[in-house]
Design a protein around this motif. Structure first.
Motif, PDB file in Angstrom:
ATOM      1  N   LEU A 253      58.111  48.485  99.687  1.00 17.64           N
ATOM      2  CA  LEU A 253      57.858  47.383 100.612  1.00 17.64           C
ATOM      3  C   LEU A 253      58.085  46.047  99.904  1.00 17.64           C
ATOM      4  O   LEU A 253      57.526  45.795  98.834  1.00 17.64           O
ATOM      5  CB  LEU A 253      56.426  47.481 101.135  1.00 17.64           C
ATOM      6  CG  LEU A 253      56.100  46.648 102.374  1.00 17.64           C
ATOM      7  CD1 LEU A 253      56.915  47.120 103.567  1.00 17.64           C
ATOM      8  CD2 LEU A 253      54.609  46.717 102.690  1.00 17.64           C
ATOM      9  N   SER A 254      58.895  45.198 100.519  1.00 19.32           N
ATOM     10  CA  SER A 254      59.282  43.933  99.889  1.00 19.32           C
ATOM     11  C   SER A 254      59.275  42.805 100.913  1.00 19.32           C
ATOM     12  O   SER A 254      59.469  43.025 102.114  1.00 19.32           O
ATOM     13  CB  SER A 254      60.690  44.027  99.278  1.00 19.32           C
ATOM     14  OG  SER A 254      60.771  45.078  98.340  1.00 19.32           O
ATOM     15  N   LYS A 255      59.053  41.591 100.400  1.00 18.36           N
ATOM     16  CA  LYS A 255      59.149  40.409 101.247  1.00 18.36           C
ATOM     17  C   LYS A 255      59.735  39.260 100.454  1.00 18.36           C
ATOM     18  O   LYS A 255      59.251  38.906  99.389  1.00 18.36           O
ATOM     19  CB  LYS A 255      57.776  39.997 101.779  1.00 18.36           C
ATOM     20  CG  LYS A 255      57.823  38.789 102.715  1.00 18.36           C
ATOM     21  CD  LYS A 255      58.662  39.075 103.953  1.00 18.36           C
ATOM     22  CE  LYS A 255      58.763  37.860 104.861  1.00 18.36           C
ATOM     23  NZ  LYS A 255      59.628  38.142 106.043  1.00 18.36           N
ATOM     24  N   ARG A 256      60.816  38.704 100.990  1.00 17.02           N
ATOM     25  CA  ARG A 256      61.485  37.572 100.361  1.00 17.02           C
ATOM     26  C   ARG A 256      61.558  36.408 101.337  1.00 17.02           C
ATOM     27  O   ARG A 256      61.773  36.601 102.528  1.00 17.02           O
ATOM     28  CB  ARG A 256      62.893  37.964  99.894  1.00 17.02           C
ATOM     29  CG  ARG A 256      62.917  38.923  98.732  1.00 17.02           C
ATOM     30  CD  ARG A 256      64.338  39.302  98.333  1.00 17.02           C
ATOM     31  NE  ARG A 256      64.992  40.124  99.354  1.00 17.02           N
ATOM     32  CZ  ARG A 256      64.819  41.433  99.472  1.00 17.02           C
ATOM     33  NH1 ARG A 256      64.016  42.081  98.642  1.00 17.02           N
ATOM     34  NH2 ARG A 256      65.437  42.100 100.420  1.00 17.02           N
TER      35      ARG A 256
ATOM     36  N   PRO B  92      57.097  40.484 109.097  1.00 18.59           N
ATOM     37  CA  PRO B  92      58.139  41.516 108.993  1.00 18.59           C
ATOM     38  C   PRO B  92      58.605  41.663 107.550  1.00 18.59           C
ATOM     39  O   PRO B  92      58.850  40.655 106.870  1.00 18.59           O
ATOM     40  CB  PRO B  92      59.259  40.980 109.884  1.00 18.59           C
ATOM     41  CG  PRO B  92      59.065  39.496 109.860  1.00 18.59           C
ATOM     42  CD  PRO B  92      57.596  39.256 109.759  1.00 18.59           C
ATOM     43  N   PRO B  93      58.714  42.882 107.037  1.00 27.57           N
ATOM     44  CA  PRO B  93      59.180  43.061 105.656  1.00 27.57           C
ATOM     45  C   PRO B  93      60.667  42.785 105.528  1.00 27.57           C
ATOM     46  O   PRO B  93      61.432  42.924 106.491  1.00 27.57           O
ATOM     47  CB  PRO B  93      58.859  44.530 105.369  1.00 27.57           C
ATOM     48  CG  PRO B  93      58.866  45.186 106.706  1.00 27.57           C
ATOM     49  CD  PRO B  93      58.379  44.169 107.684  1.00 27.57           C
TER      50      PRO B  93
ATOM     51  N   GLN C 273      54.024  58.419 110.639  1.00 28.18           N
ATOM     52  CA  GLN C 273      54.932  57.748 111.570  1.00 28.18           C
ATOM     53  C   GLN C 273      55.402  56.415 110.995  1.00 28.18           C
ATOM     54  O   GLN C 273      54.611  55.628 110.489  1.00 28.18           O
ATOM     55  CB  GLN C 273      54.220  57.498 112.911  1.00 28.18           C
ATOM     56  CG  GLN C 273      53.744  58.760 113.610  1.00 28.18           C
ATOM     57  CD  GLN C 273      54.892  59.667 114.006  1.00 28.18           C
ATOM     58  OE1 GLN C 273      55.876  59.228 114.610  1.00 28.18           O
ATOM     59  NE2 GLN C 273      54.776  60.947 113.666  1.00 28.18           N
ATOM     60  N   ASP C 274      56.714  56.163 111.089  1.00 25.63           N
ATOM     61  CA  ASP C 274      57.289  54.914 110.613  1.00 25.63           C
ATOM     62  C   ASP C 274      56.962  53.802 111.615  1.00 25.63           C
ATOM     63  O   ASP C 274      57.426  53.821 112.759  1.00 25.63           O
ATOM     64  CB  ASP C 274      58.803  55.057 110.459  1.00 25.63           C
ATOM     65  CG  ASP C 274      59.445  53.858 109.777  1.00 25.63           C
ATOM     66  OD1 ASP C 274      58.823  52.776 109.780  1.00 25.63           O
ATOM     67  OD2 ASP C 274      60.560  53.989 109.244  1.00 25.63           O
ATOM     68  N   VAL C 275      56.138  52.824 111.179  1.00 24.85           N
ATOM     69  CA  VAL C 275      55.748  51.726 112.066  1.00 24.85           C
ATOM     70  C   VAL C 275      56.284  50.392 111.553  1.00 24.85           C
ATOM     71  O   VAL C 275      55.822  49.327 111.971  1.00 24.85           O
ATOM     72  CB  VAL C 275      54.209  51.657 112.198  1.00 24.85           C
ATOM     73  CG1 VAL C 275      53.659  52.926 112.825  1.00 24.85           C
ATOM     74  CG2 VAL C 275      53.541  51.398 110.842  1.00 24.85           C
ATOM     75  N   THR C 276      57.269  50.438 110.675  1.00 23.98           N
ATOM     76  CA  THR C 276      57.767  49.232 110.011  1.00 23.98           C
ATOM     77  C   THR C 276      58.165  48.148 111.003  1.00 23.98           C
ATOM     78  O   THR C 276      57.919  46.955 110.766  1.00 23.98           O
ATOM     79  CB  THR C 276      58.975  49.571 109.118  1.00 23.98           C
ATOM     80  OG1 THR C 276      58.647  50.690 108.289  1.00 23.98           O
ATOM     81  CG2 THR C 276      59.353  48.393 108.244  1.00 23.98           C
ATOM     82  N   ARG C 277      58.772  48.533 112.110  1.00 21.25           N
ATOM     83  CA  ARG C 277      59.244  47.553 113.097  1.00 21.25           C
ATOM     84  C   ARG C 277      58.356  47.484 114.328  1.00 21.25           C
ATOM     85  O   ARG C 277      58.658  46.751 115.269  1.00 21.25           O
ATOM     86  CB  ARG C 277      60.678  47.897 113.519  1.00 21.25           C
ATOM     87  CG  ARG C 277      61.674  47.955 112.356  1.00 21.25           C
ATOM     88  CD  ARG C 277      61.735  46.644 111.600  1.00 21.25           C
ATOM     89  NE  ARG C 277      62.433  46.771 110.316  1.00 21.25           N
ATOM     90  CZ  ARG C 277      62.457  45.818 109.392  1.00 21.25           C
ATOM     91  NH1 ARG C 277      61.811  44.693 109.599  1.00 21.25           N
ATOM     92  NH2 ARG C 277      63.096  46.010 108.254  1.00 21.25           N
ATOM     93  N   ALA C 278      57.264  48.216 114.322  1.00 19.97           N
ATOM     94  CA  ALA C 278      56.354  48.222 115.474  1.00 19.97           C
ATOM     95  C   ALA C 278      55.510  46.947 115.478  1.00 19.97           C
ATOM     96  O   ALA C 278      55.138  46.438 114.429  1.00 19.97           O
ATOM     97  CB  ALA C 278      55.453  49.447 115.436  1.00 19.97           C
ATOM     98  N   PRO C 279      55.181  46.418 116.668  1.00 20.96           N
ATOM     99  CA  PRO C 279      54.305  45.243 116.741  1.00 20.96           C
ATOM    100  C   PRO C 279      52.886  45.600 116.332  1.00 20.96           C
ATOM    101  O   PRO C 279      52.512  46.776 116.331  1.00 20.96           O
ATOM    102  CB  PRO C 279      54.379  44.850 118.227  1.00 20.96           C
ATOM    103  CG  PRO C 279      54.729  46.120 118.934  1.00 20.96           C
ATOM    104  CD  PRO C 279      55.620  46.881 117.998  1.00 20.96           C
ATOM    105  N   PRO C 280      52.066  44.615 116.009  1.00 18.02           N
ATOM    106  CA  PRO C 280      50.700  44.894 115.539  1.00 18.02           C
ATOM    107  C   PRO C 280      49.887  45.771 116.483  1.00 18.02           C
ATOM    108  O   PRO C 280      49.176  46.678 116.028  1.00 18.02           O
ATOM    109  CB  PRO C 280      50.087  43.498 115.399  1.00 18.02           C
ATOM    110  CG  PRO C 280      51.245  42.594 115.141  1.00 18.02           C
ATOM    111  CD  PRO C 280      52.378  43.164 115.941  1.00 18.02           C
TER     112      PRO C 280
END
Length: 348
Positions: A9-12, A54-55, A65-72
């Motif tokens: 997990l990364s954030k730039r 968003p990462p 379950q992949d929730v990476t793009r799911a809303p809060p």
């Protein structure tokens, strides 16, 4: 309930990296603390898990379950904010019910779940009060109830005790831990407070400048720090620069310090020694001199200089009448410690 997994997990933000490839798995029912100084990326990591940020890369998985793009609202998480974020015009019960209303839960079920959540935090008798009519600790428990009432798969806490005074902080800390264990909540908590992390979490993740420096239990991080940053951040620690020489560690000041070099890294350049592991004995012939004494009630701190190297020593405060009680600045002493208490680390 479910597990939480972070994969690279990364954030730039433009050319600046706030979080760099964090890998972490929080087992079902486990509490893990993200610990580090301000600006280390821990809150950004938590907010990516919650879905508020968003990462830039990597994945967030909840219960597999992949929730990476799911809303809060679609992530099955409950979050307690540092500021509590209670609605001032709503009663305690209305604040707790808000998340259920957003999920279209029926009135009868909603009322039942709200009262159950308030009973968990021992505030059911204050259901009709407004937030301004509550103490800081009570407001904190309302925020906890609001997060718990939605039966989250993952419980997220962002510096939840930072606005409480020291005494109340200790009480609420134990309440949160007991509640988390009783309900078996998978929990990720962000804190900069070492004591908070050490007493609440099953495992700690120490972060610096967006990177994970070490993951482990409180005992693992305290007794076996991976690097100088962890040694200095988790608890207090004497860090002395120098090199291995013969059977000891030669400090830059020239002092030869006792250590066990078995298994030490080849590039060992720092000696790490916890202040409570050092013994201090008065001796007129001793080559060490006390340079400062600080009385802290149950403990007393001594700064002791020995051949150009100053070490911090903490000892239980001796009883009145004990000769140790009379130690003062300028007194000669002898320092000693078990070689096994020393950790040898590479340079930062």
């Amino acid at each position: 309930m479910g597990s939480l997994v972070l994969e690279a997990l990364s954030k730039r933000y433009g050319s600046s990296t706030a979080v760099e490839r964090v890998d972490l798995e929080v087992a079902q029912g486990e509490m893990v603390a993200l610990l580090g100084p301000s600006g280390c990326g821990k809150t950004t990591t938590l907010r990516m898990v919650a879905g508020f940020i968003p990462p830039s890369g990597g994945r967030v998985l909840i219960g597999g379950q992949d929730v990476t793009r799911a809303p809060p609202y679609a992530r099955d998480t409950g979050m307690v904010f540092q500021s509590y974020a209670l609605f001032p015009h709503m009663s305690v019960a209305q604040n707790v019910a808000f998340g259920l209303e957003m999920r279209k839960v029926g009135r009868a079920e909603r009322d039942e779940r709200v009262m159950e959540a308030l009973r968990l935090v021992r505030l059911d008798h204050l259901a009709d009060r407004l937030p301004r009519q509550l103490s800081g600790g009570q407001q904190q428990r309302v925020a906890l109830a609001r997060a718990l009432v939605v039966n989250p798969a993952v419980f997220l806490l962002d510096e939840p005790l930072s606005n409480l005074d020291a005494k109340l902080r200790g009480e609420v800390r134990m309440e949160i831990r007991a509640l988390q264990q009783r309900l078996g909540l998978t929990t990720l908590i962000v804190t900069h407070d070492q004591e908070e992390a050490l007493t609440m979490a099953d495992r700690l993740v120490v972060m610096e400048r967006g990177r994970v420096r070490q993951v482990g239990t409180a005992e693992e991080l305290y007794e076996h720090p991976a690097d100088p940053f962890v040694a200095g951040f988790v608890g207090r620690c004497n860090l002395v620069s120098g090199r291995l020489e013969g059977g000891g560690f030669r400090a830059e000041s020239g002092a030869l310090l006792r250590c066990d070099s078995t298994g030490a890294p080849a590039d060992a350049a720092l000696l790490a020694l916890r202040p409570e592991r050092i013994r201090l004995d008065p001796d007129p012939a001793g080559e060490a001199r006390i340079t400062a004494v600080t009385y802290l009630g149950a403990q007393t701190e001594y700064h002791v200089e020995q051949r150009g190297t100053t070490l911090l020593v903490t000892r239980p405060t001796p009883p009145l009448g004990d000769p140790m009680r009379r130690l003062a600045v300028g007194d000669a002493v002898v320092l000693s410690w078990d070689a096994a208490a020393v950790r040898l680390l590479p340079a930062a």
